[in-house]
Design a protein around this motif. Structure first.
Motif, short mmCIF file in Angstrom:
data_model
loop_
_atom_site.label_atom_id
_atom_site.label_comp_id
_atom_site.label_asym_id
_atom_site.label_seq_id
_atom_site.Cartn_x
_atom_site.Cartn_y
_atom_site.Cartn_z
N SER A 67 35.24 48.22 46.06
CA SER A 67 36.06 48.69 46.76
C SER A 67 37.01 47.93 47.48
O SER A 67 38.25 48.51 47.86
N ALA A 68 36.45 46.95 48.03
CA ALA A 68 37.19 45.87 48.86
C ALA A 68 38.15 45.74 48.56
O ALA A 68 39.75 45.36 49.10
N HIS A 69 38.47 45.09 47.53
CA HIS A 69 39.14 44.77 46.47
C HIS A 69 40.09 45.45 45.86
O HIS A 69 41.26 45.29 46.75
N ARG A 70 39.35 46.66 45.72
CA ARG A 70 40.97 48.07 45.50
C ARG A 70 41.91 48.01 47.16
O ARG A 70 42.90 48.22 46.93
N SER A 71 41.00 48.22 48.43
CA SER A 71 42.15 48.55 49.79
C SER A 71 43.15 47.39 49.30
O SER A 71 44.18 47.74 49.77
N VAL A 72 42.42 45.85 49.22
CA VAL A 72 43.54 44.72 49.45
C VAL A 72 45.05 45.32 47.93
O VAL A 72 46.11 45.81 48.51
N ILE A 73 44.12 46.11 47.07
CA ILE A 73 45.16 46.28 45.90
C ILE A 73 46.11 46.84 46.87
O ILE A 73 47.85 47.36 46.63
N ARG A 74 45.41 48.34 46.45
CA ARG A 74 46.01 49.25 47.30
C ARG A 74 47.73 49.01 48.96
O ARG A 74 48.15 49.53 48.65
N TYR A 89 44.10 41.48 42.39
CA TYR A 89 43.41 41.99 40.82
C TYR A 89 43.21 40.87 40.17
O TYR A 89 42.02 41.13 39.26
N ALA A 90 43.75 39.62 39.95
CA ALA A 90 43.18 38.79 39.50
C ALA A 90 41.95 38.26 39.36
O ALA A 90 41.34 37.94 38.96
N THR A 91 41.86 38.03 41.57
CA THR A 91 41.07 38.13 42.36
C THR A 91 39.88 38.71 42.06
O THR A 91 38.49 37.62 41.86
N ALA A 107 38.17 52.15 37.43
CA ALA A 107 39.14 52.50 38.64
C ALA A 107 40.47 51.89 38.97
O ALA A 107 40.90 51.91 39.39
N THR A 108 39.84 50.66 38.82
CA THR A 108 40.26 49.67 39.61
C THR A 108 41.84 48.62 38.86
O THR A 108 42.68 48.83 38.95
N PRO A 115 44.82 48.38 31.07
CA PRO A 115 43.93 49.04 29.78
C PRO A 115 42.20 47.96 30.89
O PRO A 115 42.32 47.00 30.83
N PRO A 116 41.78 48.87 30.27
CA PRO A 116 39.98 48.22 31.05
C PRO A 116 39.47 47.67 29.82
O PRO A 116 39.69 47.44 28.37
N GLU A 117 38.66 46.61 30.18
CA GLU A 117 38.31 45.72 29.37
C GLU A 117 37.19 46.93 28.91
O GLU A 117 36.98 47.27 29.10
N ARG A 118 37.10 46.34 27.28
CA ARG A 118 36.18 46.75 26.25
C ARG A 118 34.94 45.28 26.48
O ARG A 118 35.23 44.34 26.53
N GLY A 119 33.88 46.10 26.16
CA GLY A 119 32.78 45.41 26.02
C GLY A 119 31.61 45.54 27.21
O GLY A 119 30.12 45.00 26.46
N VAL A 120 31.88 46.55 27.68
CA VAL A 120 30.72 46.22 29.20
C VAL A 120 31.04 47.60 29.68
O VAL A 120 32.38 47.75 30.06
N ARG A 121 29.89 48.32 29.50
CA ARG A 121 29.65 49.52 30.40
C ARG A 121 29.43 49.23 31.52
O ARG A 121 29.01 48.98 32.46
N ARG A 122 30.60 50.31 32.89
CA ARG A 122 30.48 50.34 33.97
C ARG A 122 29.99 51.49 33.84
O ARG A 122 30.77 52.35 33.76
N ALA A 123 28.76 52.02 35.23
CA ALA A 123 28.68 53.58 35.32
C ALA A 123 29.26 54.04 36.60
O ALA A 123 30.57 53.36 37.23
#
Length: 123
Positions: A67-74, A89-91, A107-108, A115-123
């Motif tokens: 969520s802090a990374h999202r704040s920086v991106i936002r 985002y890359a960081t 969400a990020t 597009p979201p990456e495949r292979g890993v499920r996130r809650a």
């Protein structure tokens, strides 16, 4: 206990009572949420530099806090700095992959219309 950026004051820091473990974590989480909200408020008021300082302070406390990374991106996006938002985002992507073996949440990724990456499920 203070919620100021870069404050390392811990609740009753010289006590080692068992009940304090959960209470310290609760206060830590509350302070991080307050700082993220403050960063968003500063950005909404057009104080982008200060907003970034606060958001980066949260990341210094917890580099895995998405969520802090999202704040920086936002904040970068609000200022119109798409290239900085992509760099942030890359960081986020690198840190989460290296430390946890997971990609950023959908969400990020949506913040930059990636597009979201495949292979890993996130809650």
């Amino acid at each position: 206990m203070t919620c100021l950026p870069d404050s390392d004051v811990e609740l009753l820091h010289d006590w080692d009572d068992e009940w304090l473990v959960d209470e310290r974590e609760r206060m830590r989480q509350l302070c991080l949420h307050v700082q993220e909200a403050f960063a968003d408020h500063l950005a909404a008021e057009g104080h982008f530099g200060l907003a970034l300082e606060v958001a980066f302070a949260v990341l210094r406390h917890d580099a895995l806090r998405e969520s802090a990374h999202r704040s920086v991106i936002r904040i970068h996006l609000a200022e119109g700095n798409v290239s900085e938002a992509r760099r942030a985002y890359a960081t986020c992507q690198r840190v989460l992959r290296q430390e946890l073996g997971i990609p950023p949440s959908p969400a990020t990724a949506r913040m930059l219309a990636l597009p979201p990456e495949r292979g890993v499920r996130r809650a």
